[in-house]
Enzyme design. Structure first.
Site, mmCIF file in Angstrom:
data_model
loop_
_atom_site.group_PDB
_atom_site.id
_atom_site.type_symbol
_atom_site.label_atom_id
_atom_site.label_comp_id
_atom_site.label_asym_id
_atom_site.label_seq_id
_atom_site.Cartn_x
_atom_site.Cartn_y
_atom_site.Cartn_z
ATOM 1 N N HIS A 197 -3.120 -23.621 0.886
ATOM 2 C CA HIS A 197 -2.212 -22.462 0.822
ATOM 3 C C HIS A 197 -1.102 -22.584 1.865
ATOM 4 O O HIS A 197 -0.866 -21.684 2.670
ATOM 5 C CB HIS A 197 -2.992 -21.159 0.997
ATOM 6 C CG HIS A 197 -4.029 -20.905 -0.050
ATOM 7 N ND1 HIS A 197 -3.713 -20.623 -1.370
ATOM 8 C CD2 HIS A 197 -5.389 -20.912 0.011
ATOM 9 C CE1 HIS A 197 -4.825 -20.452 -2.068
ATOM 10 N NE2 HIS A 197 -5.852 -20.635 -1.259
ATOM 11 N N ASP A 255 1.702 -7.463 -16.546
ATOM 12 C CA ASP A 255 2.007 -8.895 -16.521
ATOM 13 C C ASP A 255 3.382 -9.119 -17.139
ATOM 14 O O ASP A 255 3.876 -8.281 -17.909
ATOM 15 C CB ASP A 255 0.941 -9.690 -17.299
ATOM 16 C CG ASP A 255 0.896 -11.152 -16.893
ATOM 17 O OD1 ASP A 255 0.041 -11.515 -16.058
ATOM 18 O OD2 ASP A 255 1.731 -11.938 -17.390
ATOM 19 N N LYS A 285 -12.053 -23.792 3.457
ATOM 20 C CA LYS A 285 -10.817 -23.154 3.910
ATOM 21 C C LYS A 285 -9.908 -24.144 4.625
ATOM 22 O O LYS A 285 -10.307 -25.235 5.015
ATOM 23 C CB LYS A 285 -11.134 -21.981 4.831
ATOM 24 C CG LYS A 285 -11.738 -20.788 4.100
ATOM 25 C CD LYS A 285 -10.876 -20.305 2.942
ATOM 26 C CE LYS A 285 -9.550 -19.712 3.388
ATOM 27 N NZ LYS A 285 -8.726 -19.275 2.223
ATOM 28 N N TYR A 311 -8.923 -26.080 0.255
ATOM 29 C CA TYR A 311 -7.845 -25.117 0.030
ATOM 30 C C TYR A 311 -6.895 -25.184 1.214
ATOM 31 O O TYR A 311 -7.325 -25.217 2.378
ATOM 32 C CB TYR A 311 -8.396 -23.691 -0.087
ATOM 33 C CG TYR A 311 -9.150 -23.411 -1.360
ATOM 34 C CD1 TYR A 311 -8.503 -23.417 -2.592
ATOM 35 C CD2 TYR A 311 -10.511 -23.132 -1.336
ATOM 36 C CE1 TYR A 311 -9.192 -23.163 -3.772
ATOM 37 C CE2 TYR A 311 -11.214 -22.875 -2.507
ATOM 38 C CZ TYR A 311 -10.547 -22.889 -3.726
ATOM 39 O OH TYR A 311 -11.231 -22.641 -4.877
ATOM 40 N N ILE A 328 -3.088 -12.547 -0.974
ATOM 41 C CA ILE A 328 -2.755 -12.657 0.445
ATOM 42 C C ILE A 328 -2.788 -14.094 0.939
ATOM 43 O O ILE A 328 -2.073 -14.456 1.880
ATOM 44 C CB ILE A 328 -3.690 -11.751 1.295
ATOM 45 C CG1 ILE A 328 -3.134 -11.571 2.716
ATOM 46 C CG2 ILE A 328 -5.112 -12.272 1.287
ATOM 47 C CD1 ILE A 328 -1.813 -10.866 2.785
ATOM 48 N N ASP A 329 -3.600 -14.968 0.316
ATOM 49 C CA ASP A 329 -3.599 -16.381 0.710
ATOM 50 C C ASP A 329 -2.223 -17.013 0.550
ATOM 51 O O ASP A 329 -1.890 -17.978 1.240
ATOM 52 C CB ASP A 329 -4.604 -17.178 -0.134
ATOM 53 C CG ASP A 329 -6.021 -17.080 0.415
ATOM 54 O OD1 ASP A 329 -6.171 -16.923 1.632
ATOM 55 O OD2 ASP A 329 -6.965 -17.152 -0.377
ATOM 56 N N ARG A 338 -19.071 -20.084 3.608
ATOM 57 C CA ARG A 338 -19.212 -21.074 2.548
ATOM 58 C C ARG A 338 -19.312 -22.484 3.143
ATOM 59 O O ARG A 338 -19.083 -22.696 4.333
ATOM 60 C CB ARG A 338 -18.021 -20.993 1.586
ATOM 61 C CG ARG A 338 -18.018 -19.750 0.723
ATOM 62 C CD ARG A 338 -16.728 -19.621 -0.083
ATOM 63 N NE ARG A 338 -15.577 -19.306 0.764
ATOM 64 C CZ ARG A 338 -14.344 -19.140 0.310
ATOM 65 N NH1 ARG A 338 -14.085 -19.296 -0.971
ATOM 66 N NH2 ARG A 338 -13.361 -18.832 1.137
ATOM 67 N N SER A 391 5.696 -6.067 -17.088
ATOM 68 C CA SER A 391 6.101 -5.870 -15.698
ATOM 69 C C SER A 391 7.619 -5.742 -15.547
ATOM 70 O O SER A 391 8.367 -6.695 -15.795
ATOM 71 C CB SER A 391 5.601 -7.028 -14.836
ATOM 72 O OG SER A 391 5.955 -6.827 -13.489
ATOM 73 N N SER A 412 -10.983 -17.497 -7.874
ATOM 74 C CA SER A 412 -10.221 -16.380 -8.445
ATOM 75 C C SER A 412 -11.149 -15.449 -9.220
ATOM 76 O O SER A 412 -10.979 -14.229 -9.200
ATOM 77 C CB SER A 412 -9.119 -16.911 -9.376
ATOM 78 O OG SER A 412 -8.161 -17.637 -8.659
ATOM 79 N N ALA A 436 -8.147 -12.704 3.679
ATOM 80 C CA ALA A 436 -7.617 -13.961 3.149
ATOM 81 C C ALA A 436 -8.690 -14.902 2.602
ATOM 82 O O ALA A 436 -8.345 -15.913 1.992
ATOM 83 C CB ALA A 436 -6.807 -14.663 4.233
ATOM 84 N N ASN A 437 -9.947 -14.593 2.831
ATOM 85 C CA ASN A 437 -11.014 -15.415 2.242
ATOM 86 C C ASN A 437 -12.072 -14.498 1.634
ATOM 87 O O ASN A 437 -13.240 -14.534 1.996
ATOM 88 C CB ASN A 437 -11.619 -16.372 3.271
ATOM 89 C CG ASN A 437 -12.237 -15.663 4.470
ATOM 90 O OD1 ASN A 437 -11.772 -14.610 4.879
ATOM 91 N ND2 ASN A 437 -13.275 -16.232 5.050
ATOM 92 N N GLU A 457 -5.854 -25.769 -4.608
ATOM 93 C CA GLU A 457 -5.131 -24.761 -5.392
ATOM 94 C C GLU A 457 -3.971 -25.315 -6.195
ATOM 95 O O GLU A 457 -3.420 -24.615 -7.061
ATOM 96 C CB GLU A 457 -4.644 -23.615 -4.500
ATOM 97 C CG GLU A 457 -3.499 -23.951 -3.554
ATOM 98 C CD GLU A 457 -3.961 -24.540 -2.235
ATOM 99 O OE1 GLU A 457 -3.108 -24.697 -1.352
ATOM 100 O OE2 GLU A 457 -5.166 -24.832 -2.077
ATOM 101 N N ARG A 509 0.204 -13.021 -22.897
ATOM 102 C CA ARG A 509 -1.021 -12.759 -22.142
ATOM 103 C C ARG A 509 -1.472 -11.319 -22.331
ATOM 104 O O ARG A 509 -2.675 -11.044 -22.450
ATOM 105 C CB ARG A 509 -0.806 -13.049 -20.653
ATOM 106 C CG ARG A 509 -2.064 -12.873 -19.794
ATOM 107 C CD ARG A 509 -3.208 -13.728 -20.315
ATOM 108 N NE ARG A 509 -4.453 -13.497 -19.597
ATOM 109 C CZ ARG A 509 -5.644 -13.824 -20.056
ATOM 110 N NH1 ARG A 509 -5.761 -14.399 -21.254
ATOM 111 N NH2 ARG A 509 -6.730 -13.587 -19.353
#
Length: 367
Positions: free
Chosen positions: A96, A198, A75, A94, A269-270, A15, A220, A134, A299-300, A118, A203
């Site tokens: 994270h 959830d 990233k 980003y 995972i990020d 990207r 959940s 997302s 992670a990406n 984020e 939601r």
């Protein structure tokens, strides 16, 4: 303001921080844009197209970082990039940081002002700069999960949607936010048996209304997650706590109960991952196996479809880049508290309360 766009150097990251359309808007507003040569190659955009949009082309990343007032990336900065940042320079990308103390130290050492996509918030509490990626990651999770379930790839050997007379695969999605909703939409489209889990009953009602009888919903609890994971063919982790490390919803003990060849895809995972057995992987080696269960923890993830992702990201970030360039970060923050929520690091200190807590540090607001 001079805005710099370096070529991304994370493994298999194709990207780019701004597409030519975004460059043209910024140049038209009176700003300079400096793009590293080859930065757009991964999305099929060459230097000539950036020049046509009004950008200047830099020979290398060092030139971009040395000359830019603000660096716009995709990233998180790699160690060599952190070393090129300087006090007073703005980094917009980003980050994270909650799951990456090494990067946090590098940014603090640089003295730069680092604003994280984020944690920028919208007026309605949404995350406008995380949303497009997302959406991509949620949709991709079903594609990669379906491929991983194929026997040749180590999977259980089931077709996600089944065929007449043969039941479909069971897909469990942990988290009903943006990524989880898009994962559900894709999985339902492939005729899988889909359950979204959830902690928000509101939601779950919204999702039930959206998808009707094609979707199962579940509140959940530990017991619910244990039961659903045990019987699942594919589990997608799509849990997000803004700025913080993701909670570990699936324990190692739960993974042991899953069928050999089942698949876990960890979109979270990020932020450290929501499966206890997860660790970050790359597109070069995207999967690993624990207790017979395939883990996909790239992670990406959106970097695999960089043209779609880069265009979607520029659409979302451009108004904020323009505000930072037009006003400077201090004035832009005063005008938009949601943009101010994106500030993570300034002048050697962590400024975001949730990020600081995750890193075991004390937040010091910028002055």
């Amino acid at each position: 303001m001079r805005i710099g766009v370096p070529r991304e150097i994370k493994v298999h990251e194709y990207r780019v921080g701004l597409v030519p359309a975004g460059v043209r808007e910024l140049v038209g507003a009176g700003h300079e844009v400096l793009v590293e040569s080859g930065a757009g190659n991964g999305i099929g955009v060459d230097d000539a197209q950036y020049r046509a949009a009004g950008a200047a082309i830099a020979a290398n990343a060092a030139e971009v970082f040395a000359r830019a007032d603000m660096v716009v990336k995709v990233k998180e900065p790699q160690p060599v990039e952190c070393e090129m940042l300087r006090p007073g320079q703005v980094l917009f990308t980003y980050l994270h940081l909650a799951a990456d103390p090494g990067q946090a130290k590098g940014l603090m050492k640089s003295g730069a002002t680092a604003i994280a996509y984020e944690t920028v918030t919208g007026r309605n509490g949404t995350l406008p700069l995380l949303t497009p990626m997302s959406e991509v990651a949620g949709r991709m999770s079903i594609q990669v999960g379906a491929a991983s379930l194929q026997k040749a790839n180590g999977g259980f050997g089931v077709l996600l949607g089944g065929v007449p007379g043969v039941p479909p695969a069971k897909v469990v999605i942990l988290g009903g936010g943006v990524a989880g909703t898009h994962a559900a939409e894709m999985a339902i489209g492939l005729r899988a048996d889909v359950t979204v889990v959830d902690r928000s009953v509101d939601r779950l009602r919204e999702l039930s209304s959206m998808f009707g009888s094609t979707l199962h919903t579940a509140y959940s609890t530990i017991e619910t997650v244990e039961r659903l994971v045990r019987d699942a063919d594919l589990v997608v982790g799509a849990v997000l706590v803004v700025g913080a490390a993701a909670p570990k919803l699936v324990t190692r003990a739960m993974v042991k109960t899953m069928k050999p060849g089942a698949v876990l895809v960890d979109i979270s995972i990020d932020q450290g991952g929501c499966f206890e057995t997860s660790h970050a992987t790359t597109h070069a080696e995207p999967t690993f196996v624990v207790d017979g269960v395939i883990h996909y923890c790239v992670a990406n993830m959106p970097g695999a479809v960089p043209r779609t992702s880069a265009m979607a990201l520029t659409n979302a970030t451009l108004p904020y880049v323009r505000a930072l360039a037009d006003l400077g970060w201090q004035a832009a923050f005063k005008r938009d508290p949601g943009l101010a929520a994106g500030l993570n690091v300034h002048a050697g200190e962590i400024t975001h309360e949730v990020v600081a807590k995750a890193l075991g540090l004390k937040a010091r607001p910028a002055t």
